[in-house]
Scaffold this motif. Sequence first.
Motif, PDB file in Angstrom:
ATOM      1  N   ARG A 105       0.839  -1.207   0.000  1.00 16.31           N
ATOM      2  CA  ARG A 105       0.000   0.000   0.000  1.00 16.31           C
ATOM      3  C   ARG A 105       0.869   1.250   0.000  1.00 16.31           C
ATOM      4  O   ARG A 105       0.582   2.221  -0.717  1.00 16.31           O
ATOM      5  CB  ARG A 105      -0.947  -0.001   1.204  1.00 16.31           C
ATOM      6  N   VAL A 106       1.936   1.246   0.801  1.00 19.68           N
ATOM      7  CA  VAL A 106       2.855   2.396   0.844  1.00 19.68           C
ATOM      8  C   VAL A 106       3.510   2.585  -0.519  1.00 19.68           C
ATOM      9  O   VAL A 106       3.557   3.698  -1.048  1.00 19.68           O
ATOM     10  CB  VAL A 106       3.911   2.197   1.959  1.00 19.68           C
ATOM     11  N   ILE A 107       4.016   1.499  -1.088  1.00 18.19           N
ATOM     12  CA  ILE A 107       4.683   1.579  -2.399  1.00 18.19           C
ATOM     13  C   ILE A 107       3.717   2.096  -3.454  1.00 18.19           C
ATOM     14  O   ILE A 107       4.055   2.976  -4.255  1.00 18.19           O
ATOM     15  CB  ILE A 107       5.257   0.194  -2.777  1.00 18.19           C
ATOM     16  N   ARG A 108       2.500   1.582  -3.449  1.00 18.74           N
ATOM     17  CA  ARG A 108       1.499   1.985  -4.432  1.00 18.74           C
ATOM     18  C   ARG A 108       1.146   3.469  -4.297  1.00 18.74           C
ATOM     19  O   ARG A 108       1.061   4.184  -5.296  1.00 18.74           O
ATOM     20  CB  ARG A 108       0.260   1.109  -4.263  1.00 18.74           C
ATOM     21  N   VAL A 109       0.947   3.932  -3.075  1.00 17.68           N
ATOM     22  CA  VAL A 109       0.619   5.351  -2.856  1.00 17.68           C
ATOM     23  C   VAL A 109       1.766   6.228  -3.358  1.00 17.68           C
ATOM     24  O   VAL A 109       1.541   7.239  -4.030  1.00 17.68           O
ATOM     25  CB  VAL A 109       0.300   5.622  -1.363  1.00 17.68           C
ATOM     26  N   LEU A 110       2.994   5.843  -3.052  1.00 19.29           N
ATOM     27  CA  LEU A 110       4.148   6.634  -3.511  1.00 19.29           C
ATOM     28  C   LEU A 110       4.295   6.589  -5.025  1.00 19.29           C
ATOM     29  O   LEU A 110       4.672   7.581  -5.650  1.00 19.29           O
ATOM     30  CB  LEU A 110       5.434   6.142  -2.834  1.00 19.29           C
ATOM     31  N   TYR A 111       4.000   5.453  -5.621  1.00 18.13           N
ATOM     32  CA  TYR A 111       4.102   5.310  -7.078  1.00 18.13           C
ATOM     33  C   TYR A 111       3.162   6.297  -7.771  1.00 18.13           C
ATOM     34  O   TYR A 111       3.533   6.942  -8.740  1.00 18.13           O
ATOM     35  CB  TYR A 111       3.767   3.866  -7.470  1.00 18.13           C
ATOM     36  N   PHE A 112       1.947   6.406  -7.266  1.00 14.30           N
ATOM     37  CA  PHE A 112       0.971   7.295  -7.896  1.00 14.30           C
ATOM     38  C   PHE A 112       1.039   8.726  -7.369  1.00 14.30           C
ATOM     39  O   PHE A 112       0.734   9.665  -8.098  1.00 14.30           O
ATOM     40  CB  PHE A 112      -0.453   6.757  -7.720  1.00 14.30           C
ATOM     41  N   GLY A 113       1.448   8.899  -6.106  1.00 14.23           N
ATOM     42  CA  GLY A 113       1.416  10.224  -5.496  1.00 14.23           C
ATOM     43  C   GLY A 113       2.735  10.970  -5.493  1.00 14.23           C
ATOM     44  O   GLY A 113       2.766  12.158  -5.207  1.00 14.23           O
ATOM     45  N   GLY A 114       3.840  10.272  -5.774  1.00 12.01           N
ATOM     46  CA  GLY A 114       5.145  10.916  -5.723  1.00 12.01           C
ATOM     47  C   GLY A 114       5.578  11.174  -4.289  1.00 12.01           C
ATOM     48  O   GLY A 114       4.974  10.674  -3.330  1.00 12.01           O
ATOM     49  N   GLU A 115       6.613  11.966  -4.141  1.00  9.84           N
ATOM     50  CA  GLU A 115       7.150  12.266  -2.810  1.00  9.84           C
ATOM     51  C   GLU A 115       6.087  12.940  -1.949  1.00  9.84           C
ATOM     52  O   GLU A 115       5.359  13.805  -2.414  1.00  9.84           O
ATOM     53  CB  GLU A 115       8.375  13.169  -2.926  1.00  9.84           C
ATOM     54  N   MET A 116       6.016  12.499  -0.688  1.00  8.40           N
ATOM     55  CA  MET A 116       5.066  13.124   0.227  1.00  8.40           C
ATOM     56  C   MET A 116       5.546  13.010   1.658  1.00  8.40           C
ATOM     57  O   MET A 116       6.410  12.185   1.973  1.00  8.40           O
ATOM     58  CB  MET A 116       3.661  12.537   0.067  1.00  8.40           C
ATOM     59  N   GLU A 117       4.961  13.841   2.487  1.00  8.06           N
ATOM     60  CA  GLU A 117       5.256  13.863   3.921  1.00  8.06           C
ATOM     61  C   GLU A 117       4.704  12.580   4.539  1.00  8.06           C
ATOM     62  O   GLU A 117       3.682  12.056   4.115  1.00  8.06           O
ATOM     63  CB  GLU A 117       4.614  15.117   4.521  1.00  8.06           C
ATOM     64  N   ALA A 118       5.401  12.062   5.547  1.00  3.44           N
ATOM     65  CA  ALA A 118       5.053  10.777   6.155  1.00  3.44           C
ATOM     66  C   ALA A 118       3.622  10.750   6.700  1.00  3.44           C
ATOM     67  O   ALA A 118       2.922   9.743   6.575  1.00  3.44           O
ATOM     68  CB  ALA A 118       6.052  10.414   7.251  1.00  3.44           C
ATOM     69  N   GLY A 119       3.167  11.837   7.282  1.00  2.35           N
ATOM     70  CA  GLY A 119       1.796  11.882   7.808  1.00  2.35           C
ATOM     71  C   GLY A 119       0.756  11.732   6.706  1.00  2.35           C
ATOM     72  O   GLY A 119      -0.231  11.013   6.862  1.00  2.35           O
ATOM     73  N   GLU A 120       0.987  12.404   5.586  1.00  4.66           N
ATOM     74  CA  GLU A 120       0.084  12.286   4.441  1.00  4.66           C
ATOM     75  C   GLU A 120       0.130  10.863   3.882  1.00  4.66           C
ATOM     76  O   GLU A 120      -0.895  10.291   3.525  1.00  4.66           O
ATOM     77  CB  GLU A 120       0.477  13.298   3.359  1.00  4.66           C
ATOM     78  N   LEU A 121       1.308  10.287   3.836  1.00  4.81           N
ATOM     79  CA  LEU A 121       1.463   8.906   3.365  1.00  4.81           C
ATOM     80  C   LEU A 121       0.675   7.944   4.254  1.00  4.81           C
ATOM     81  O   LEU A 121      -0.019   7.059   3.758  1.00  4.81           O
ATOM     82  CB  LEU A 121       2.944   8.528   3.332  1.00  4.81           C
ATOM     83  N   ALA A 122       0.763   8.127   5.557  1.00  2.00           N
ATOM     84  CA  ALA A 122       0.014   7.273   6.492  1.00  2.00           C
ATOM     85  C   ALA A 122      -1.484   7.385   6.232  1.00  2.00           C
ATOM     86  O   ALA A 122      -2.189   6.371   6.196  1.00  2.00           O
ATOM     87  CB  ALA A 122       0.343   7.645   7.937  1.00  2.00           C
ATOM     88  N   ARG A 123      -1.978   8.609   6.043  1.00  2.00           N
ATOM     89  CA  ARG A 123      -3.410   8.809   5.783  1.00  2.00           C
ATOM     90  C   ARG A 123      -3.830   8.144   4.468  1.00  2.00           C
ATOM     91  O   ARG A 123      -4.829   7.438   4.410  1.00  2.00           O
ATOM     92  CB  ARG A 123      -3.755  10.297   5.740  1.00  2.00           C
ATOM     93  N   ARG A 124      -3.056   8.349   3.424  1.00  2.00           N
ATOM     94  CA  ARG A 124      -3.440   7.822   2.103  1.00  2.00           C
ATOM     95  C   ARG A 124      -3.288   6.316   1.998  1.00  2.00           C
ATOM     96  O   ARG A 124      -3.991   5.674   1.217  1.00  2.00           O
ATOM     97  CB  ARG A 124      -2.628   8.521   1.017  1.00  2.00           C
ATOM     98  N   ALA A 125      -2.372   5.728   2.791  1.00  2.00           N
ATOM     99  CA  ALA A 125      -2.186   4.267   2.783  1.00  2.00           C
ATOM    100  C   ALA A 125      -3.026   3.595   3.866  1.00  2.00           C
ATOM    101  O   ALA A 125      -2.963   2.385   4.031  1.00  2.00           O
ATOM    102  CB  ALA A 125      -0.712   3.927   2.979  1.00  2.00           C
ATOM    103  N   TRP A 126      -3.793   4.368   4.636  1.00  2.00           N
ATOM    104  CA  TRP A 126      -4.650   3.864   5.704  1.00  2.00           C
ATOM    105  C   TRP A 126      -3.830   3.081   6.723  1.00  2.00           C
ATOM    106  O   TRP A 126      -4.132   1.931   7.048  1.00  2.00           O
ATOM    107  CB  TRP A 126      -5.821   3.034   5.148  1.00  2.00           C
ATOM    108  N   LEU A 127      -2.788   3.732   7.234  1.00  2.00           N
ATOM    109  CA  LEU A 127      -1.918   3.127   8.241  1.00  2.00           C
ATOM    110  C   LEU A 127      -1.785   4.070   9.431  1.00  2.00           C
ATOM    111  O   LEU A 127      -1.804   5.289   9.266  1.00  2.00           O
ATOM    112  CB  LEU A 127      -0.524   2.872   7.662  1.00  2.00           C
ATOM    113  N   LEU A 128      -1.626   3.496  10.604  1.00  2.00           N
ATOM    114  CA  LEU A 128      -1.329   4.294  11.788  1.00  2.00           C
ATOM    115  C   LEU A 128       0.147   4.686  11.745  1.00  2.00           C
ATOM    116  O   LEU A 128       0.987   3.931  11.235  1.00  2.00           O
ATOM    117  CB  LEU A 128      -1.626   3.499  13.053  1.00  2.00           C
ATOM    118  N   ALA A 129       0.469   5.858  12.284  1.00  2.00           N
ATOM    119  CA  ALA A 129       1.839   6.367  12.247  1.00  2.00           C
ATOM    120  C   ALA A 129       2.864   5.380  12.816  1.00  2.00           C
ATOM    121  O   ALA A 129       3.924   5.189  12.208  1.00  2.00           O
ATOM    122  CB  ALA A 129       1.924   7.715  12.954  1.00  2.00           C
ATOM    123  N   PRO A 130       2.617   4.726  13.970  1.00  2.00           N
ATOM    124  CA  PRO A 130       3.612   3.779  14.477  1.00  2.00           C
ATOM    125  C   PRO A 130       3.867   2.613  13.510  1.00  2.00           C
ATOM    126  O   PRO A 130       5.006   2.181  13.345  1.00  2.00           O
ATOM    127  CB  PRO A 130       3.015   3.270  15.785  1.00  2.00           C
TER     128      PRO A 130
END
Length: 165
Positions: free
Chosen positions: A52-77
């Motif tokens: 999910r992280v790889i896929r979000v980055l592939y389509f979304g490009g570089e992003m801040e970790a908090g935004e990545l967590a939200r878009r990949a539906w993951l908790l920060a820890p």
Amino acid sequence: MSERKRIVDFPRPRLMDDTQSLPIALLRAREAVMAWFRPHHRKGGVTEQQWRVIRVLYFGGEMEAGELARRAWLLAPSLSRILKDLEAAKYIRRRPGESDSRQSLVSLSPRGTAMVNRVAPFLDGIHREIARRVGPDRVEALLALLDQLERALAPAPEARRRSRK
């Protein structure tokens, strides 16, 4: 004569059985879909969450970790551990933010991009097979319905502001 505590029979609340429960139906559907994808994640050596992280980055490009967590539906820890593992595997790159060094910017590395390009045809084949079995129009309608459900149940902006205080 021993005195027994009498159990009071309270009326049972009306509860839908599991075949009519929306949360359980959504979980069953998710598991049915993921059963098609999991073997390919395992072959690729990544977990569902890592993908999910790889896929979000592939389509979304570089992003801040908090935004990545939200878009990949993951908790920060969870994301912290996943990023550590993906960085060790050289699938991602991290760098500090330009205005705030505590901020972490994450992007897919060339190796991560190559991996996505290598597995995309297999995953695309799975999507096509699911659409063949269910019907492409029905898959499209399902995605639209799920989007409508998400939007309808999302907290109102006012409720979101209150929950942040």
